[in-house]
Design a protein around this motif. Structure first.
Motif, PDB file in Angstrom:
ATOM      1  N   ALA A 362       0.805  -1.211   0.000  1.00  0.00           N
ATOM      2  CA  ALA A 362       0.000   0.000   0.000  1.00  0.00           C
ATOM      3  C   ALA A 362       0.841   1.265   0.000  1.00  0.00           C
ATOM      4  CB  ALA A 362      -0.920   0.010   1.228  1.00  0.00           C
ATOM      5  N   THR A 363       2.124   1.148   0.238  1.00  0.00           N
ATOM      6  CA  THR A 363       2.971   2.332   0.349  1.00  0.00           C
ATOM      7  C   THR A 363       3.900   2.539  -0.826  1.00  0.00           C
ATOM      8  OG1 THR A 363       4.846   1.249   1.443  1.00  0.00           O
ATOM      9  CG2 THR A 363       2.997   1.914   2.836  1.00  0.00           C
ATOM     10  N   VAL A 364       3.985   1.559  -1.720  1.00  0.00           N
ATOM     11  CA  VAL A 364       5.013   1.575  -2.763  1.00  0.00           C
ATOM     12  C   VAL A 364       4.355   1.722  -4.133  1.00  0.00           C
ATOM     13  CG1 VAL A 364       6.949   0.309  -3.770  1.00  0.00           C
ATOM     14  CG2 VAL A 364       6.454   0.084  -1.341  1.00  0.00           C
ATOM     15  N   PRO A 365       4.889   2.592  -5.013  1.00  0.00           N
ATOM     16  CA  PRO A 365       4.359   2.674  -6.380  1.00  0.00           C
ATOM     17  C   PRO A 365       4.441   1.330  -7.075  1.00  0.00           C
ATOM     18  CG  PRO A 365       5.899   4.466  -5.932  1.00  0.00           C
ATOM     19  CD  PRO A 365       5.993   3.523  -4.771  1.00  0.00           C
ATOM     20  N   GLY A 366       3.502   1.079  -7.959  1.00  0.00           N
ATOM     21  CA  GLY A 366       3.421  -0.222  -8.599  1.00  0.00           C
ATOM     22  C   GLY A 366       4.674  -0.631  -9.329  1.00  0.00           C
ATOM     23  N   ARG A 367       5.364   0.322  -9.953  1.00  0.00           N
ATOM     24  CA  ARG A 367       6.531  -0.038 -10.755  1.00  0.00           C
ATOM     25  C   ARG A 367       7.736  -0.409  -9.892  1.00  0.00           C
ATOM     26  NH1 ARG A 367      10.463   3.471 -12.533  1.00  0.00           N
ATOM     27  NH2 ARG A 367      10.761   5.354 -11.290  1.00  0.00           N
ATOM     28  N   LEU A 368       7.680  -0.135  -8.575  1.00  0.00           N
ATOM     29  CA  LEU A 368       8.742  -0.516  -7.643  1.00  0.00           C
ATOM     30  C   LEU A 368       8.210  -1.430  -6.550  1.00  0.00           C
ATOM     31  CD1 LEU A 368      10.568   2.916  -7.272  1.00  0.00           C
ATOM     32  CD2 LEU A 368      11.426   0.889  -8.440  1.00  0.00           C
ATOM     33  N   ARG A 369       7.102  -2.099  -6.823  1.00  0.00           N
ATOM     34  CA  ARG A 369       6.427  -2.887  -5.794  1.00  0.00           C
ATOM     35  C   ARG A 369       7.310  -4.026  -5.290  1.00  0.00           C
ATOM     36  NH1 ARG A 369       1.063  -3.024  -5.443  1.00  0.00           N
ATOM     37  NH2 ARG A 369       1.341  -0.799  -5.848  1.00  0.00           N
ATOM     38  N   ALA A 370       7.922  -4.774  -6.190  1.00  0.00           N
ATOM     39  CA  ALA A 370       8.740  -5.916  -5.762  1.00  0.00           C
ATOM     40  C   ALA A 370       9.943  -5.452  -4.947  1.00  0.00           C
ATOM     41  CB  ALA A 370       9.199  -6.725  -6.975  1.00  0.00           C
ATOM     42  N   THR A 371      10.538  -4.326  -5.348  1.00  0.00           N
ATOM     43  CA  THR A 371      11.696  -3.810  -4.613  1.00  0.00           C
ATOM     44  C   THR A 371      11.311  -3.417  -3.196  1.00  0.00           C
ATOM     45  OG1 THR A 371      12.625  -2.979  -6.685  1.00  0.00           O
ATOM     46  CG2 THR A 371      13.536  -2.089  -4.644  1.00  0.00           C
ATOM     47  N   PRO A 446      -8.283   6.721  -2.882  1.00  0.00           N
ATOM     48  CA  PRO A 446      -8.170   7.425  -4.150  1.00  0.00           C
ATOM     49  C   PRO A 446      -7.249   6.690  -5.102  1.00  0.00           C
ATOM     50  CG  PRO A 446      -6.897   8.535  -2.462  1.00  0.00           C
ATOM     51  CD  PRO A 446      -7.644   7.415  -1.786  1.00  0.00           C
ATOM     52  N   ASP A 447      -7.195   7.165  -6.294  1.00  0.00           N
ATOM     53  CA  ASP A 447      -6.432   6.501  -7.334  1.00  0.00           C
ATOM     54  C   ASP A 447      -5.271   7.389  -7.768  1.00  0.00           C
ATOM     55  OD1 ASP A 447      -9.439   5.212  -8.696  1.00  0.00           O
ATOM     56  OD2 ASP A 447      -7.898   4.125  -7.597  1.00  0.00           O
ATOM     57  N   PRO A 448      -4.169   7.400  -7.036  1.00  0.00           N
ATOM     58  CA  PRO A 448      -3.049   8.233  -7.440  1.00  0.00           C
ATOM     59  C   PRO A 448      -2.363   7.677  -8.665  1.00  0.00           C
ATOM     60  CG  PRO A 448      -2.408   6.855  -5.616  1.00  0.00           C
ATOM     61  CD  PRO A 448      -3.875   6.601  -5.862  1.00  0.00           C
ATOM     62  N   LYS A 449      -1.839   8.561  -9.473  1.00  0.00           N
ATOM     63  CA  LYS A 449      -1.076   8.090 -10.639  1.00  0.00           C
ATOM     64  C   LYS A 449       0.327   7.724 -10.193  1.00  0.00           C
ATOM     65  CE  LYS A 449       0.014  12.849 -11.936  1.00  0.00           C
ATOM     66  NZ  LYS A 449      -0.068  13.852 -12.981  1.00  0.00           N
ATOM     67  N   PRO A 450       0.968   6.768 -10.863  1.00  0.00           N
ATOM     68  CA  PRO A 450       2.318   6.368 -10.456  1.00  0.00           C
ATOM     69  C   PRO A 450       3.276   7.532 -10.554  1.00  0.00           C
ATOM     70  CG  PRO A 450       1.357   4.801 -12.001  1.00  0.00           C
ATOM     71  CD  PRO A 450       0.452   5.987 -11.974  1.00  0.00           C
ATOM     72  N   VAL A 451       4.093   7.718  -9.534  1.00  0.00           N
ATOM     73  CA  VAL A 451       5.083   8.787  -9.504  1.00  0.00           C
ATOM     74  C   VAL A 451       6.420   8.187  -9.124  1.00  0.00           C
ATOM     75  CG1 VAL A 451       5.769  10.980  -8.479  1.00  0.00           C
ATOM     76  CG2 VAL A 451       3.349  10.494  -8.848  1.00  0.00           C
ATOM     77  N   ARG A 452       7.474   8.573  -9.839  1.00  0.00           N
ATOM     78  CA  ARG A 452       8.793   8.060  -9.513  1.00  0.00           C
ATOM     79  C   ARG A 452       9.287   8.684  -8.221  1.00  0.00           C
ATOM     80  NH1 ARG A 452      14.115   9.270 -10.816  1.00  0.00           N
ATOM     81  NH2 ARG A 452      13.502  11.060 -12.076  1.00  0.00           N
ATOM     82  N   PRO A 453       9.838   7.905  -7.298  1.00  0.00           N
ATOM     83  CA  PRO A 453      10.337   8.461  -6.047  1.00  0.00           C
ATOM     84  C   PRO A 453      11.436   9.459  -6.292  1.00  0.00           C
ATOM     85  CG  PRO A 453      10.228   6.070  -5.932  1.00  0.00           C
ATOM     86  CD  PRO A 453      10.006   6.471  -7.344  1.00  0.00           C
ATOM     87  N   PRO A 454      11.657  10.398  -5.373  1.00  0.00           N
ATOM     88  CA  PRO A 454      12.711  11.382  -5.549  1.00  0.00           C
ATOM     89  C   PRO A 454      14.074  10.708  -5.537  1.00  0.00           C
ATOM     90  CG  PRO A 454      11.864  11.443  -3.306  1.00  0.00           C
ATOM     91  CD  PRO A 454      10.971  10.534  -4.092  1.00  0.00           C
ATOM     92  N   VAL A 455      14.979  11.215  -6.295  1.00  0.00           N
ATOM     93  CA  VAL A 455      16.319  10.653  -6.353  1.00  0.00           C
ATOM     94  C   VAL A 455      17.329  11.761  -6.077  1.00  0.00           C
ATOM     95  CG1 VAL A 455      15.708   8.840  -7.940  1.00  0.00           C
ATOM     96  CG2 VAL A 455      16.415  11.024  -8.844  1.00  0.00           C
TER      97      VAL A 455
END
Length: 455
Positions: A362-371, A446-455
Motif C-alpha cells: 500500500a505504500t510503494v508505487p506499482g513499478r517498484l512494488r517488488a523492490t 483514491p487513485d493516485p497516478k504512479p510517480v517516480r520516487p525522488p532521487v
C-alpha cells in the motif's frame, strides 16, 4: 489515506455523473492470479518441506554432521535467501516482468532437488542448499508483487491471507508425504529427494501455464523521459530512494525491531517440549499445530485487516505472541498448555505474515512494488536471524527462563514503539510526495497516478 498504488486508475461513477452499476462494481474476493500463485506455492512447499523434514536426520545421522554444524548450515542458507530477496525484487522491477524472475527462482529451486540425489558429502550438499535458498530469495518479492498488483487495494489483506493459507497447506502436506515415502521406499532418502524433484517441476509447470504475465494486472508504465520516445528504466538509486518514503521507512523499522525480538520457531518448540515434557516421538508434530492454526485463520485475519486496519491486526498478532511467551514462562504445567501455546503461535503468524506485505504494497508505487517488498522482507528476515543467534547465546549463558524473559521484555518494548511509529499519518506529514506517503488505516482509496520516487 491510500491503501495501494493503482496502475490504471479509472473514473468513478461519481466523477462521471453516471449512476453506479452494481454489477460492474462487483469484483471477485480473490483473483484468479492469486489462486494460481497460491497453487504454485502449495505445490512448491510440498516439495520443499519433504526435503526439510528429512534433511536434519539425513545430515546428522547419515553424513555425521554435528548439531552445531547443522545449525550453522541452516543459518547460512537462510541468510542467503534473505539477502537474495533484494536482488530478486530489484530485477523484477527493472526488467518489468515479475513472472520471469519468479519463474527463474522456482526453476532454480526445482533444479536443486534432483541434484541432492548425486551429492553424498557435506560440501556439495551445502552448495546445493545455498542455490535452493537463492531460488527462494529470487521468487519471493516478485511473487508478492504479482499478488498485490492483481488485487484491488481494499482486498489485499484477504488476498495475501489466501495465498499464505495455500502455502501453509503445502507445508502441512510436505512432511506427511515424506513420512509416507520413507515408510514404503527401500532407499528412503533418495526416494524422498526424487519425489520432491517431480513435485517441484509440477509447480514450475503450473506457474508457466496458469499465472498471467504481470500477475493478472498491467504493471504501471514507466514515465517517459519527456519526448515520449523511450520509457525511463528503473535504476538502483530509485530503489534506494524508496526508503525516503516515510511510511515505508516506518514499516521497515518496525519489521526489523519486532524481528529482533521474535524467537525462532525451532526454539519455541524446544522450549515447549522442555516446559511440558512432551515425548520426543511427538516433537515433529509441534510445527503442524502452528501450521494448522495458521491455515485456519490466515484468510479471516487478512479480511479483518482490510476491514479494521492492518496496523491494528499486525500489532495484535505480536500481542498474541507475547501471550505465548508468558504462558511458556509462568503458566502451570497443565495438559492444555501445549495446545494454547501452539494456537497463539499460529494466530501470531496469521495476523502478521500476510498483513505486513499487504501494508507494504500500500505504500510503494506499482513499478517498484517488488523492490519495496524485498526491502522490508529482507530486513525482517535478517533481524529474525540475529534474534536466533542472540537467543541461542542467551540460552547457553543464562538458561531458558531468563533468555525467554529477555525476549518477551524486548518484544513488549518494540511493540510499544511500533504502535507509536505506525500511527496513521496526518496529511501534513507528507509535504514532498503526498501521493506516495501512504497510510495503513484509512477507509478512503483514491487513485493516485504512479510517480517516480525522488532521487
Amino acid at each position: 489515506m491510500y491503501l495501494a498504488d493503482r496502475s490504471a486508475p479509472s473514473p468513478s461513477p461519481a466523477d462521471t455523473g453516471a449512476p453506479p452499476d452494481r454489477g460492474s462494481l462487483r469484483t471477485p474476493a480473490v483473483t484468479s492470479a492469486v489462486l494460481a500463485l497460491g497453487t504454485v506455492s502449495l505445490i512448491t512447499d510440498v516439495s520443499s518441506e519433504m526435503v526439510t523434514a528429512v534433511l536434519p536426520l539425513y545430515l546428522i545421522a547419515g553424513l555425521g554432521l554435528s548439531p552445531l554444524g547443522f545449525g550453522a548450515l541452516d543459518g547460512l542458507y537462510n541468510g542467503v535467501s534473505a539477502l537474495v530477496q533484494l536482488t530478486g525484487g530489484h530485477l523484477a522491477d527493472r526488467v518489468r516482468n515479475h513472472k520471469l524472475i519468479a519463474g527463474i527462482g522456482y526453476g532454480l529451486s526445482a533444479l536443486c532437488k534432483p541434484l541432492l540425489l548425486l551429492a553424498h558429502s557435506l560440501g556439495p550438499i551445502s552448495v546445493i542448499l545455498a542455490l535452493e535458498r537463492t531460488g527462494k530469495g529470487l521468487r519471493t518479492a516478485p511473487r508478492d508483487a504479482m499478488i498485490s498488483l492483481s488485487t484491488p487495494a481494499e482486498l489485499q489483506g484477504r488476498a495475501f491471507g489466501v495465498h499464505r493459507a495455500m502455502d501453509t497447506t503445502g507445508a502441512l502436506l510436505g512432511p506427511l508425504a515424506a513420512f509416507l515415502v520413507l515408510s514404503v521406499a527401500v532407499d528412503g532418502y533418495d526416494a524422498v529427494f526424487g519425489v520432491s524433484a517431480c513435485v517441484a517441476v509440477l509447480g514450475v509447470v503450473v506457474l508457466l501455464l496458469f499465472v498471467p504475465s504481470g500477475g493478472g494486472a498491467a504493471v504501471p508504465p514507466l514515465p517517459s523521459g519527456g519526448d515520449g520516445a523511450r520509457p525511463e528504466p528503473v535504476r538502483l538509486r530509485d530503489a534506494t530512494a524508496l526508503l525516503r518514503l516515510p511510511r515505508l521507512r516506518a514499516l521497515a523499522l518496525c519489521a526489523v525491531l519486532l524481528g529482533l525480538t521474535t524467537v525462532s520457531d525451532a526454539f519455541v518448540y524446544l522450549l515447549l517440549q522442555r516446559r511440558t515434557g512432551i515425548g520426543e516421538q511427538w516433537f515433529p508434530l509441534l510445527p503442524l499445530g502452528t501450521a494448522a492454526v495458521f491455515l485456519l485463520l490466515a484468510v479471516p485475519a487478512g479480511a479483518l485487516a482490510d476491514r479494521i486496519g492492518r496496523r491494528t491486526v499486525f500489532l495484535t498478532g505480536h500481542a498474541l505472541l507475547l501471550a505465548g511467551y508468558g504462558l511458556l514462562l509462568w503458566a502451570p504445567g497443565w495438559p492444555p498448555l501445549p495446545y494454547l501455546v501452539l494456537a497463539l503461535h499460529g494466530m501470531f503468524y496469521a495476523a502478521t505474515d500476510g498483513v505486513l506485505p499487504a501494508a507494504v504494497a500500500a505504500t510503494v508505487p506499482g513499478r517498484l512494488r517488488a523492490t519495496g517488498l524485498a526491502l522490508v522482507g529482507t530486513g525482517q528476515a535478517l533481524a529474525r536471524f540475529g534474534c536466533s543467534l542472540a537467543f541461542g547465546a542467551a540460552w547457553s549463558l543464562w538458561g531458558t527462563g531468563p533468555a525467554l524473559a529477555a525476549a518477551a521484555a524486548g518484544l513488549l518494548c518494540c511493540a510499544a514503539v511500533a504502535g507509536v511509529v505506525l500511527r496513521p499519518a496526518a496529511p501534513a506529514d507528507s509535504p514532498v510526495l503526498p501521493d506516495l506517503d501512504l497510510d495503513l488505516d484509512s477507509d478512503s482509496d483514491p487513485d493516485p497516478k504512479p510517480v517516480r520516487p525522488p532521487v
